[in-house]
Structure formats: C-alpha cells, structure tokens
Scaffold this motif. Structure first.
Motif, PDB file in Angstrom:
ATOM      1  N   HIS A  21       0.855  -1.195   0.000  1.00 41.95           N
ATOM      2  CA  HIS A  21       0.000   0.000   0.000  1.00 41.95           C
ATOM      3  C   HIS A  21       0.886   1.237   0.000  1.00 41.95           C
ATOM      4  O   HIS A  21       1.918   1.272   0.670  1.00 41.95           O
ATOM      5  N   GLU A  22       0.445   2.249  -0.749  1.00 41.85           N
ATOM      6  CA  GLU A  22       1.122   3.540  -0.696  1.00 41.85           C
ATOM      7  C   GLU A  22       0.097   4.640  -0.927  1.00 41.85           C
ATOM      8  O   GLU A  22      -0.805   4.521  -1.761  1.00 41.85           O
ATOM      9  N   LEU A  27       3.445   4.393   3.709  1.00 41.82           N
ATOM     10  CA  LEU A  27       3.804   3.234   2.886  1.00 41.82           C
ATOM     11  C   LEU A  27       3.625   2.000   3.772  1.00 41.82           C
ATOM     12  O   LEU A  27       3.921   2.061   4.978  1.00 41.82           O
ATOM     13  N   ALA A  28       3.151   0.893   3.193  1.00 46.28           N
ATOM     14  CA  ALA A  28       3.037  -0.359   3.944  1.00 46.28           C
ATOM     15  C   ALA A  28       3.695  -1.461   3.145  1.00 46.28           C
ATOM     16  O   ALA A  28       3.496  -1.570   1.925  1.00 46.28           O
ATOM     17  N   PHE A  29       4.491  -2.273   3.823  1.00 50.77           N
ATOM     18  CA  PHE A  29       5.209  -3.351   3.140  1.00 50.77           C
ATOM     19  C   PHE A  29       5.381  -4.537   4.085  1.00 50.77           C
ATOM     20  O   PHE A  29       5.271  -4.401   5.313  1.00 50.77           O
ATOM     21  N   PRO A  44       5.192   6.196   8.203  1.00 47.85           N
ATOM     22  CA  PRO A  44       4.900   7.518   7.621  1.00 47.85           C
ATOM     23  C   PRO A  44       5.981   7.900   6.620  1.00 47.85           C
ATOM     24  O   PRO A  44       7.158   7.527   6.784  1.00 47.85           O
ATOM     25  N   LYS A  45       5.614   8.643   5.613  1.00 45.81           N
ATOM     26  CA  LYS A  45       6.644   9.166   4.707  1.00 45.81           C
ATOM     27  C   LYS A  45       7.459  10.255   5.407  1.00 45.81           C
ATOM     28  O   LYS A  45       8.645  10.413   5.138  1.00 45.81           O
ATOM     29  N   THR A  68      -4.846   3.014   8.322  1.00 49.08           N
ATOM     30  CA  THR A  68      -4.310   2.225   7.205  1.00 49.08           C
ATOM     31  C   THR A  68      -4.072   0.786   7.654  1.00 49.08           C
ATOM     32  O   THR A  68      -4.411  -0.168   6.932  1.00 49.08           O
ATOM     33  N   ALA A  69      -3.508   0.624   8.852  1.00 51.23           N
ATOM     34  CA  ALA A  69      -3.304  -0.733   9.378  1.00 51.23           C
ATOM     35  C   ALA A  69      -4.647  -1.450   9.508  1.00 51.23           C
ATOM     36  O   ALA A  69      -4.773  -2.635   9.185  1.00 51.23           O
TER      37      ALA A  69
END
Ligand code: AMP
Length: 117
Positions: A21-22, A27-29, A44-45, A68-69
């Motif tokens: 996800h972005e 960003l999520a990875f 967070p960016k 987001t999580a």
C-alpha cells in the motif's frame, strides 16, 4: 544532513520491499523477517524517528497510520473478532526498536501470546 534510514531508502525505492500500500502519507510493506503468517509494517513518509518524538502536529499522520493498518487488516481477513491481529510500536532500546523511523507492526494469522517478552 543526516543519513537516510533504511525505511527512508525503501520509501525512495533505493532498497526494494514487498510494498502492499502507498498513499501520500504512508507506505506499507511486508516485514522481511515475519513473526507470524501476516506481518506488515506501516510507516509515515515523514521521517518521524519514533512515537516518543512525534509532536501534536503529527496527529493526522498518526491516525492515518492506524486507520491504514485497520484497512490492511480488513483486506487480509484479520479484522473479525474471531481471528484478530496485533498492532505493535516499539520505541527506543528497551522497547525493541531497531530502525529509527516510526513504524507500526501489523501482526496476525496465528494466536499471539501475552505478555510480550
Ligand atoms: P523494530 O524492531 O520495531 O524497529 O522493527 C523493525 C522491523 O523492520 C523488524 O521487524 C525487521 O524485520 C524489519 N525490517 C528490517 N529490514 C527490513 C527490510 N529491508 N524490509 C522489510 N522489513 C525490514
């Protein structure tokens, strides 16, 4: 100018990661060393080193990371009462922090014990 953290380098695509996800804020990875079948990092960016150094101005960013999580947990089928997930934010040496860029761990897919070690 201080050196970029590992996670800033992932944001800038200098190091590869399995990004799921972005958006404009985060960003999520996938965590490179998963502690459960699902282990995602949401960052967070903005380069906030750790929760203890976040400011009141970061309120929207911090809320965005959690929501987001939550969305990712829903997408992964973890958000029911019957399965569930865990959110972890390690802060500082005693908290187990190893990367000095705020990150929310989303962990799930197995039964997790409590208390943590
Ligand atoms: P913490 O111990 O809370 O600072 O968490 C840092 C996390 O980053 C650990 O769970 C590591 O496995 C994870 N990690 C370290 N390097 C990478 C990488 N290149 N890609 C994805 N996750 C990483």
């Amino acid at each position: 100018m201080s050196e970029k953290t590992l996670f800033e380098r992932i944001i800038d695509r200098e190091i590869s990661a399995d990004i799921i996800h972005e958006d404009e804020v985060c960003l999520a990875f996938k965590d490179i060393a998963p502690q459960a079948p699902f282990h995602i990092l949401v960052i967070p960016k903005k380069p906030i080193p750790r929760l203890g150094e976040a400011s009141d101005e970061d309120q929207n960013t911090l809320g965005h990371l959690l929501l987001t999580a939550r969305s990712i947990a829903h997408d992964l089928g973890l958000a029911d009462k019957e399965n569930g997930f865990r959110i972890v934010i390690n802060n500082g040496k005693d908290g187990g922090e190893t990367v000095p860029h705020l990150h929310v761990h989303l962990i799930g897919g197995r039964s997790l014990s409590w208390p943590p070690g």
